[in-house]
Design an enzyme around this catalytic site. Sequence first.
Site, mmCIF file in Angstrom:
data_model
loop_
_atom_site.group_PDB
_atom_site.id
_atom_site.type_symbol
_atom_site.label_atom_id
_atom_site.label_comp_id
_atom_site.label_asym_id
_atom_site.label_seq_id
_atom_site.Cartn_x
_atom_site.Cartn_y
_atom_site.Cartn_z
ATOM 1 N N ILE A 176 0.822 -1.204 0.000
ATOM 2 C CA ILE A 176 0.000 0.000 0.000
ATOM 3 C C ILE A 176 0.860 1.260 0.000
ATOM 4 C CG2 ILE A 176 -1.773 1.299 1.273
ATOM 5 C CD1 ILE A 176 -2.778 -1.386 0.147
ATOM 6 N N ARG B 166 -5.329 -8.751 6.805
ATOM 7 C CA ARG B 166 -4.484 -8.224 7.871
ATOM 8 C C ARG B 166 -3.756 -7.001 7.332
ATOM 9 N NH1 ARG B 166 -7.373 -10.789 10.915
ATOM 10 N NH2 ARG B 166 -6.811 -12.812 11.783
ATOM 11 N N GLU B 167 -3.943 -5.858 7.991
ATOM 12 C CA GLU B 167 -3.200 -4.641 7.665
ATOM 13 C C GLU B 167 -1.921 -4.676 8.492
ATOM 14 O OE1 GLU B 167 -6.050 -1.683 8.774
ATOM 15 O OE2 GLU B 167 -7.249 -2.000 6.969
ATOM 16 N N ARG C 6 5.591 14.468 20.025
ATOM 17 C CA ARG C 6 5.238 13.299 19.227
ATOM 18 C C ARG C 6 3.965 13.617 18.433
ATOM 19 N NH1 ARG C 6 9.468 10.226 18.255
ATOM 20 N NH2 ARG C 6 10.371 9.278 20.115
ATOM 21 N N SER D 180 3.918 -3.414 18.918
ATOM 22 C CA SER D 180 2.479 -3.501 18.627
ATOM 23 C C SER D 180 2.210 -4.704 17.733
ATOM 24 C CB SER D 180 1.997 -2.221 17.931
ATOM 25 O OG SER D 180 2.179 -1.102 18.750
ATOM 26 N N GLU E 111 7.528 -4.215 14.291
ATOM 27 C CA GLU E 111 8.631 -3.481 14.936
ATOM 28 C C GLU E 111 9.088 -4.188 16.208
ATOM 29 O OE1 GLU E 111 9.822 0.863 16.832
ATOM 30 O OE2 GLU E 111 7.715 0.323 16.678
ATOM 31 N N GLU F 239 17.760 16.304 11.317
ATOM 32 C CA GLU F 239 17.330 17.680 11.024
ATOM 33 C C GLU F 239 15.887 17.964 11.433
ATOM 34 O OE1 GLU F 239 16.086 17.345 6.329
ATOM 35 O OE2 GLU F 239 18.124 17.958 6.821
#
Length: 181
Positions: free
Chosen positions: A14, A37-38, A64, A113, A119, A140
């Site tokens: 995607i 499943r995404e 954040r 997650s 990750e 930066e």
Amino acid sequence: MAQFKETTVQTKPIYDGKVISLQVDDVTLPNGKTSKREIVKHPGAVSVIPITENNKIIFVKQYRKPLEKTLVEIPAGKLEMGEKPEVTALRELEEETGYTTESLTYVTSFYTSPGFADEIMYIYKTNTLKKVEQPKPLDEDEFVELMELTLEEAEQLIVEQEIHDAKTIYAILYLKYKGLR
């Protein structure tokens, strides 16, 4: 556990970005039915628990965007392609705090997650910090403020939800039960 295994039938890419990519997988479920499943693909990240010689923990305060708020966190950053976690840990420690170390201790790793992302976060600890004369600059697009806190002060920031991310809360609990040294 094979009884829970889902078999990928098809993967549809995607988005492929600088930090993450997103795909949608069609899967066959253990009961023979199908589902989607995404999945967010991420190269992984590393964080460091830096402890000063006077037993304070160095944190970074940063905004954040996904949360629209500022958090207090342990220094952390994304693994680069093919990079060992220890190398990332040293780079992020220097960039974000201006310190380095010759002694990193591996604490743990965990999936951040697992319901939608692959990750993995590695956590290291050091209590032998050395100030760097000319530290590597921050990225930066990165702006941080350093904070040195006692363990008790950090625990209070969890209560106040200024420390509100899993890696930092894990780090504080680890130090509470294993000790600063």
